[in-house]
Motif scaffolding. Structure first.
Motif, PDB file in Angstrom:
ATOM      1  N   ALA A  20      15.609   7.253  26.702  1.00  0.00           N
ATOM      2  CA  ALA A  20      14.853   6.158  27.256  1.00  0.00           C
ATOM      3  C   ALA A  20      14.493   6.580  28.719  1.00  0.00           C
ATOM      4  N   GLY A  21      13.238   5.987  29.194  1.00  0.00           N
ATOM      5  CA  GLY A  21      12.878   6.597  30.294  1.00  0.00           C
ATOM      6  C   GLY A  21      12.041   7.715  30.516  1.00  0.00           C
ATOM      7  N   VAL A  42      13.208   7.490  20.515  1.00  0.00           N
ATOM      8  CA  VAL A  42      13.615   7.108  21.854  1.00  0.00           C
ATOM      9  C   VAL A  42      15.019   6.693  21.829  1.00  0.00           C
ATOM     10  N   SER A  44       7.934   6.068  30.602  1.00  0.00           N
ATOM     11  CA  SER A  44       8.895   4.829  30.500  1.00  0.00           C
ATOM     12  C   SER A  44       9.315   4.301  29.207  1.00  0.00           C
ATOM     13  N   ARG A  48       2.409   1.310  30.899  1.00  0.00           N
ATOM     14  CA  ARG A  48       3.316   2.509  30.504  1.00  0.00           C
ATOM     15  C   ARG A  48       2.716   3.665  29.620  1.00  0.00           C
ATOM     16  N   SER A  94      18.672   5.595  23.508  1.00  0.00           N
ATOM     17  CA  SER A  94      19.113   4.734  24.740  1.00  0.00           C
ATOM     18  C   SER A  94      20.337   5.509  25.365  1.00  0.00           C
ATOM     19  N   LYS A 104      10.940   3.371  25.673  1.00  0.00           N
ATOM     20  CA  LYS A 104      12.065   2.709  25.357  1.00  0.00           C
ATOM     21  C   LYS A 104      12.426   2.719  24.052  1.00  0.00           C
ATOM     22  N   PRO A 105      13.662   2.434  23.516  1.00  0.00           N
ATOM     23  CA  PRO A 105      14.194   2.482  22.419  1.00  0.00           C
ATOM     24  C   PRO A 105      13.081   1.743  21.198  1.00  0.00           C
ATOM     25  N   GLU A 106      12.453   0.616  21.845  1.00  0.00           N
ATOM     26  CA  GLU A 106      11.638  -0.050  20.828  1.00  0.00           C
ATOM     27  C   GLU A 106      10.258   0.634  20.505  1.00  0.00           C
ATOM     28  N   ASP A 107      10.153   1.694  21.352  1.00  0.00           N
ATOM     29  CA  ASP A 107       8.879   2.632  21.073  1.00  0.00           C
ATOM     30  C   ASP A 107       9.021   3.570  20.053  1.00  0.00           C
ATOM     31  N   SER A 124       2.481  -4.762  24.637  1.00  0.00           N
ATOM     32  CA  SER A 124       3.817  -4.026  24.831  1.00  0.00           C
ATOM     33  C   SER A 124       3.640  -2.789  25.525  1.00  0.00           C
TER      34      SER A 124
END
Length: 124
Positions: free
Chosen positions: A14-15, A122, A85, A67, A124, A87-90, A63
């Motif tokens: 993440a990130g 991705v 950037s 980014r 976390s 995110k796990p939801e990506d 969403s």
């Protein structure tokens, strides 16, 4: 006829950042609309971004705004998706797709040709 080949997927924390590439092979000199979408198993495919192969204003899903950046290199027949950037939801399978014309927004029905996809994970 259009063929699409994606590359650049992988695993990142993440990130972090990844850049996806989509090489567009086409038999006619048409300004195709090329987009990226993503899908998680069990969920509907979601449009992420799109741009015309010969340039123009990009369009993004809310969403990913701020980014992700979609860009094109007409000389290389390639469309890129720079993802920052993350995110796990990506996490999803990311697909490149092309169509003769894109209406307003991100309408997956506009895309006739699809690539095989590239996995983005991705953690976390």
């Amino acid at each position: 006829q259009v063929q699409l080949v994606e590359s650049g997927g992988g695993s990142v924390q993440a990130g972090g950042s990844l850049r996806l590439s989509c090489v567009v092979s086409r038999s006619s000199y048409h300004n195709y609309c090329v987009g990226w979408s993503r899908q998680v198993p069990g969920k509907e495919r979601e449009g992420v971004a799109r741009i015309y192969l010969m340039g123009g204003s990009p369009y993004y899903a809310d969403s990913v705004k701020g980014r992700f950046t979609i860009s094109q290199d007409n000389a290389k027949n390639t469309v890129y998706l720079q993802m920052n950037s993350l995110k796990p939801e990506d996490t999803a399978m990311y697909y490149c797709a092309a169509g003769a014309f894109c209406r307003g927004g991100l309408m997956l029905a506009d895309f006739k040709y699809w690539g095989q996809g590239t996995q983005v994970t991705v953690s976390s």
